[in-house]
Design an enzyme around this catalytic site. Structure first.
Site, PDB file in Angstrom:
ATOM      1  CB  SER A 690     -66.760 -41.241 106.328  1.00 46.44           C
ATOM      2  OG  SER A 690     -65.410 -40.948 106.030  1.00 46.44           O
ATOM      3  CE  LYS A 733     -65.450 -43.029 102.481  1.00 44.42           C
ATOM      4  NZ  LYS A 733     -66.418 -42.661 103.531  1.00 44.42           N
TER       5      LYS A 733
END
Length: 790
Positions: A690, A733
């Site tokens: 990511s 996140k």
């Protein structure tokens, strides 16, 4: 010591009893006294009483044998002896190698201690000799004597321990006092009972005591003989090996215990299993084990193995559980009481309960709660058990390496045990127990087998109705058990095991949620835990926010709870020491009680120079932020990576560099320079798909000498052609970004479905930018960029 007149003039005839000294050396003895008129050996251990024998032997050799009250007492000898004993004369003495002495004494007459003359080094007492009195008429004494003689003969006939010499001695004793002493000396009595006869100076009292003890001894001997006769009648050639068991049964019969309660219990177990009913296999196996138990020798090793097995079968809940009414409103109230927010998790649990209410026979699915530490996974499982009205059992599988922990040991050796699941049902005694498999992602595989594979049968609703534990070795229905598993991450869980569970994600808490949970739950809990009244203190919301942001930034609540607990302990100490403190906890009090805050600013979360970009990451502990740095170093287009990155992140870094080289089309720059890419906090391992667009943005910022626009955080994987791919852990996140003040988040457009499922209160205050290509990222973070595209 005084010397008796008899010994000064030995030609004068006198009885020995009339010649006893008024002062004698005392010799304490243990266990039982020695009665008058007996010649007996005594062993004297090394010590100060050896000196008593030596001193006594210098004179006439008289010793006072006195019984100790407590054999192992630490009291001085003079405080631990009875007051009446027997005087004896030493006939012979032999020194022993260990310093002790073996003496042969002739006991003569009772004495009573008048006073202690000397305590050290030897024990000397002033004594007097009580005269024996009849205490009643001669006819009564004669009657008592005859009764004693009759009972003694009866005892001699029934007790094979009596020798012919003892029988002959009894026939020749005509004096009642000596007869009573002799009979008492051959009985098996307690110390205090012996001493009571020694202290009986009156003859009638002594005879009555001995008759009472003699009668009890005869009854015991008769009972023993009766039991022996019953046993002898039952024993034949085939039953001799069961002698001890038959003797025990006979004793139980005499005591009124009756039939063996253990065997009766197992017969009731068999009747209970037939009434359930269970499969024929179970009935046949239990009958076979009961027969083996009945025919086993109690002293054999198999006896206890079979008994433990049958006790386990008896303790298990074989009956179908009672149907419990599921009140969804009550369940919702419990979930809201114990947990703040987590609306999606609560909704899924209420759906599960609703299906169970409509179809109680539905096996449903196995729930797996996945989230960082401290977000309430275990407490949710407890709340589900309370909402269902079921018992709760927690089994921590973290670190388990032996499959026998799950499925038990085979019953082939002593010490084998059932698995934890069967043991749990044995403890709760309910078949519809809620069992929590805690930390299921931390199971490991050892040489004893694979416990994760052993869980496959347990967690499959189609298979666990006939679960076989290795120890029990009988099919047991686990389909009524509600299994709830917890994990920090589902990556380590094998795919085949994960397919049997429904994963429910629990994200970390944002600051606003932590503030509310702190005020509603933790405030009262921590103060009461430390013995303080929570209503006597106050703390403004702004101070709570500082406590959370500056001292506790983790995803869960465990760190916040420990930090505030430390603060309250400081206040408790001041209160006990009666020192001054404020009832309102302010920001300056945080520094005083907790020290300088570990999170003082956001300098490692705000890109300020070219070559830096803020990425969003997901770890086992929840979401986090990563400031990626890039600098130019001498070289030829190479890439140096630091920060303990895994292979996946190394691939992302190489892809990002190759993409940027192709994107800006500046071969001259990379002919003379190389890139050093670093992710701070190098001691922490980092990996995951990511960070691609973040690395590419940092490199592009470096080579174009531009600082990215303020307030941006980003996550997404990058391909060589500039496509932005989906990532995982978006909610975590976002929570991590909000925790450090990020107001703009770039994420892959492919994650929009997961983005829509995130509650609005989590997304509030942040602007989101879904992207599909890197050009969109560039236009957002470099609004004035004029990068050249190939």
């Amino acid at each position: 010591m005084e010397t008796n007149e008899f010994w000064e003039n030995p030609t004068k005839l006198a009885r020995l009893e009339d010649s006893l000294p008024k002062q004698i050396f005392l010799l304490p003895i243990k266990v039982r006294p020695v009665f008058p008129g007996i010649i007996t050996p005594l062993i004297v251990p090394p010590g100060r009483f050896i000196q008593s024998i030596e001193e006594s032997s210098k004179g006439a050799g008289f010793l006072g044998l006195i019984l100790l009250k407590e054999d192992e007492s630490d009291l001085p000898s003079e405080d631990n002896i009875f007051q009446i004993g027997v005087v004896a004369r030493i006939l012979k003495r032999i020194n022993l190698p260990d310093g002790g002495m073996n003496i042969l004494v002739n006991t003569i007459q009772r004495f009573k201690i008048h006073s202690i003359h000397t305590k050290e080094p030897v024990l000397v007492a002033n004594v007097r000799y009580p005269e024996e009195e009849l205490g009643t008429s001669k006819n009564n004494i004669k009657a008592l004597m005859r009764t004693l003689l009759i009972l003694t003969k009866e005892l001699a006939q029934n007790n094979p321990l009596f020798t012919e010499d003892m029988k002959l001695t009894m026939m020749n004793v005509n004096e009642p006092a000596k007869m009573a002493d002799f009979v008492c000396s051959i009985l098996n009595l307690e110390k205090e009972e012996y001493q009571s006869v020694i202290e009986a100076v009156q003859i009638n009292d002594r005879l009555e005591k001995v008759l009472l003890f003699l009668k009890k001894e005869i009854e015991l001997v008769v009972l023993q003989k009766k039991i022996q006769e019953q046993i002898n009648d039952k024993i034949d050639n085939q039953q001799r090996q069961f002698f001890l068991r038959e003797q025990l049964k006979a004793i139980q019969q005499e005591l009124g215990v009756g039939e063996d309660k253990t065997e009766l219990k197992y017969e009731k177990l068999l009747e209970r299993l037939k009434a359930v009913p269970v499969s024929d296999e179970i009935i046949v196996e239990v009958e076979r084990e009961i027969d083996k138990f009945k025919n086993s020798d109690p002293i054999s090793s198999d006896y206890n193995v079979i008994r433990n097995y049958l006790d386990l079968v008896d303790a298990l809940p074989w009956e179908k559980p009672e149907e419990k009414d599921v009140n969804l409103l009550h369940a919702k109230k419990i979930l809201n009481r114990d947990h703040h927010k987590l609306e999606d998790v609560k909704e899924r649990i209420l759906e599960f309960l609703a299906v169970h209410k409509l179809n109680p026979k539905s096996k449903g699915s196995i729930l797996c709660l996945v989230g960082p530490p401290g977000v309430g996974k275990t407490s949710i499982a407890k709340s589900v058990a309370e909402a269902l009205g079921r018992k709760f059992y927690r089994f921590s599988v973290g670190g388990v390496r032996d499959e026998a922990e799950i499925k038990g040991h085979r019953r082939t050796y002593i010490g084998a045990m059932p698995g934890k699941l069967i043991s749990a049902l044995k403890i709760t005694k309910e078949r519809d127990t809620v069992i929590l498999l805690d930390e299921i992602d931390k199971m490991s595989q050892g040489y004893q087998g694979d416990p994760q594979a052993a869980l496959l049968e347990v967690l499959d609703p189609e298979q666990n109705s006939n679960f076989r534990d290795h120890y029990l070795d009988l099919p047991f229905d686990l389909s009524d058990v509600l299994f709830i598993a917890t994990a920090n991450t589902f990556e380590p869980i094998p795919r085949v095991l994960l397919d049997r569970m429904e994963v429910i994600q629990l994200s970390g808490y944002i600051t606003e949620e932590k503030v509310q949970i702190f005020q509603k739950y933790l405030w009262k809990k921590i103060f009461e835990k430390n013995g303080l009244n929570p209503n006597s203190f106050s703390m403004k919301k702004e101070t709570v926010t500082i406590l959370i942001n500056s001292y506790s930034r983790e995803s869960g609540l465990r760190g916040l709870e420990k930090t505030f607990d430390k603060l309250v302990r400081k206040i408790a100490l001041k209160q006990v020491l009666k020192e001054k403190y404020s009832k309102e906890i302010r920001e300056k009090d945080l520094v005083e009680y907790l020290g300088p805050p570990p999170f003082v600013d956001d300098r490692m979360t705000i890109p300020k120079v070219p070559g830096t970009a803020l990425g969003l990451a997901w770890t086992n502990a929840g979401g986090s932020t990563l400031l990626i740095e890039a600098v130019l170093i001498p070289g030829k287009g190479g890439l140096t990576l630091t920060g303990q990155m895994g292979k996946m992140m190394e691939e992302s870094a190489n892809i990002a560099l190759s993409f940027v080289k192709n994107y800006i089309n500046n071969d001259v720059l990379f002919e003379k320079k190389a890139i050093h890419l670093h992710v701070p906090d190098g001691a922490t391992p980092k990996d995951g798909p990511s960070a691609g667009i973040t690395m590419a943005t940092a490199i592009l910022s470096l080579v174009t000498n531009q600082v990215i626009a303020p307030g941006f955080g980003m996550t997404g994987e990058l391909t060589l052609t500039g496509e932005v791919l989906a990532i995982g852990g978006l909610r975590e996140k976002i929570v991590a970004a909000k925790r450090v003040g990020v107001k703009k988040i770039i994420f892959p457009k492919d994650n929009e479905k997961a983005f829509q499922e995130i509650p609005d209160y989590v997304k509030r205050g942040v602007t989101f930018y879904p992207v599909t290509r890197f050009e969109e990222v560039e236009n957002l973070v470099f609004p004035k960029s004029k990068g050249k595209k190939k």
